[in-house]
Design an enzyme around this catalytic site. Sequence first.
Site, PDB file in Angstrom:
ATOM      1  N   ARG A 285       0.794  -1.226   0.000  1.00  0.00           N
ATOM      2  CA  ARG A 285       0.000   0.000   0.000  1.00  0.00           C
ATOM      3  C   ARG A 285       0.829   1.280   0.000  1.00  0.00           C
ATOM      4  NH1 ARG A 285      -2.755  -3.927   1.500  1.00  0.00           N
ATOM      5  NH2 ARG A 285      -0.760  -4.484   2.396  1.00  0.00           N
ATOM      6  N   THR A 286       1.781   1.371   0.912  1.00  0.00           N
ATOM      7  CA  THR A 286       2.482   2.642   1.073  1.00  0.00           C
ATOM      8  C   THR A 286       3.293   2.956  -0.179  1.00  0.00           C
ATOM      9  OG1 THR A 286       2.609   2.086   3.411  1.00  0.00           O
ATOM     10  CG2 THR A 286       3.921   3.956   2.675  1.00  0.00           C
TER      11      THR A 286
ATOM     12  N   LYS B  41      26.741  -2.696  -0.719  1.00  0.00           N
ATOM     13  CA  LYS B  41      28.211  -2.588  -0.668  1.00  0.00           C
ATOM     14  C   LYS B  41      28.662  -1.914   0.615  1.00  0.00           C
ATOM     15  CE  LYS B  41      28.016  -1.521  -5.574  1.00  0.00           C
ATOM     16  NZ  LYS B  41      28.111  -0.348  -6.437  1.00  0.00           N
TER      17      LYS B  41
ATOM     18  N   HIS C 152       4.478   5.764  11.715  1.00  0.00           N
ATOM     19  CA  HIS C 152       4.069   5.615  10.308  1.00  0.00           C
ATOM     20  C   HIS C 152       3.112   6.773  10.015  1.00  0.00           C
ATOM     21  CE1 HIS C 152       3.030   4.022   6.504  1.00  0.00           C
ATOM     22  NE2 HIS C 152       2.740   2.778   6.825  1.00  0.00           N
TER      23      HIS C 152
ATOM     24  N   ARG D 248      11.024   3.947   3.728  1.00  0.00           N
ATOM     25  CA  ARG D 248      10.661   2.980   4.785  1.00  0.00           C
ATOM     26  C   ARG D 248      11.927   2.235   5.183  1.00  0.00           C
ATOM     27  NH1 ARG D 248       5.638  -1.105   4.663  1.00  0.00           N
ATOM     28  NH2 ARG D 248       4.666   0.873   5.213  1.00  0.00           N
TER      29      ARG D 248
HETATM   30  N1   CP Z   1      -0.413   0.006   5.732  1.00  0.00           N
HETATM   31  C1   CP Z   1       0.810  -0.279   5.249  1.00  0.00           C
HETATM   32  O1   CP Z   1       1.817   0.318   5.627  1.00  0.00           O
HETATM   33  O2   CP Z   1       0.812  -1.269   4.309  1.00  0.00           O
HETATM   34  P1   CP Z   1       2.098  -1.738   3.500  1.00  0.00           P
HETATM   35  O3   CP Z   1       3.040  -2.394   4.487  1.00  0.00           O
HETATM   36  O4   CP Z   1       1.596  -2.690   2.452  1.00  0.00           O
HETATM   37  O5   CP Z   1       2.735  -0.509   2.917  1.00  0.00           O
END
Ligand code: CP
Length: 307
Positions: A54-55, A83, A132, A104
Amino acid sequence: MLQGKSLIDPMDFSVQELNEIFNLAHQIISNPREFSHVCDGKLLATLFFEPSTRTKFSFEAAMMRLGGKVLGFSEPNSSSVSKGESLADTVRTVSCYADIIAMRHPKEGAAKVAEMYAEVPVINAGDGGHQHPTQTLTDLLTIKTVKGSFNNMTIGICGDLKFGRTVHSLLKAMSRYENNKFILISPNELKIPDYIREEILQKNNIEFMEVEKLEDVMGSLDILYMTRVQKERFFNEEEYLRLRDSYILTEEKMKLAKNDMIVLHPLPRVNEISNEVDNDKRAYYFKQAKYGMYVRMALIAKLLGVV
Ligand code: CP
């Protein structure tokens, strides 16, 4: 003024700045064509050191729907990180090519480090079990759109409250609105961390209770926020196997809930919501994923100062 800012923690933006983002997201939903070229010539870099559906896709779709382009990786071993390049050097370099970065990373605090070294805005797309913030923007836009307000609600948050970064960010963000009550539903082993309980809830005099049984509180909730027990955060597989099915939301349990309660989930889900619940009109988690794209469109446009 959001132009040039980074988003590392949900509290980085004021309530007024958040409202600007939600208002813009609603304008985009109403008239997407009006915004389809505002990011022409701009580049988003997506640096994903951890898996995502999703993100990552919603950030990429958001930038493309604004007319911009995307580059990045979802497999860090395909970059010079393999590396031994440091995170600082990686983001410094990516800043030379892109106008904005969404990152992320499995380590708590990594997004803050990236912000310190990047020359362009950095968006935290999840840092370990910490925060998040763009999931929280997604959650808040969904709540605002469906419930019409951020105030006067009883919000149940269920599952892995210890490692769940979406939970930590949501509690932080919602603590700024009025007269909300939180019911925190988890096994003893997965309760919220002390710093959230003390620094966010107790310090701000927010009403909350911690319980173990979902059925006992279903009838009082306006929002039920389900979360996955996250295998990847456990050091001990046996412990994960023991806790993973602590909560399973079924249609039977939904019968105990108010007619206008909504079910949210950041997704992915594993077993914690039965597929049969997907057809319940109160299940909003897939719509929520779509709001995630619109709110990221608004966020990118604001941070780049193109609207
Ligand atoms: N909600 C969320 O962060 O989903 P993903 O891990 O698929 O990005």
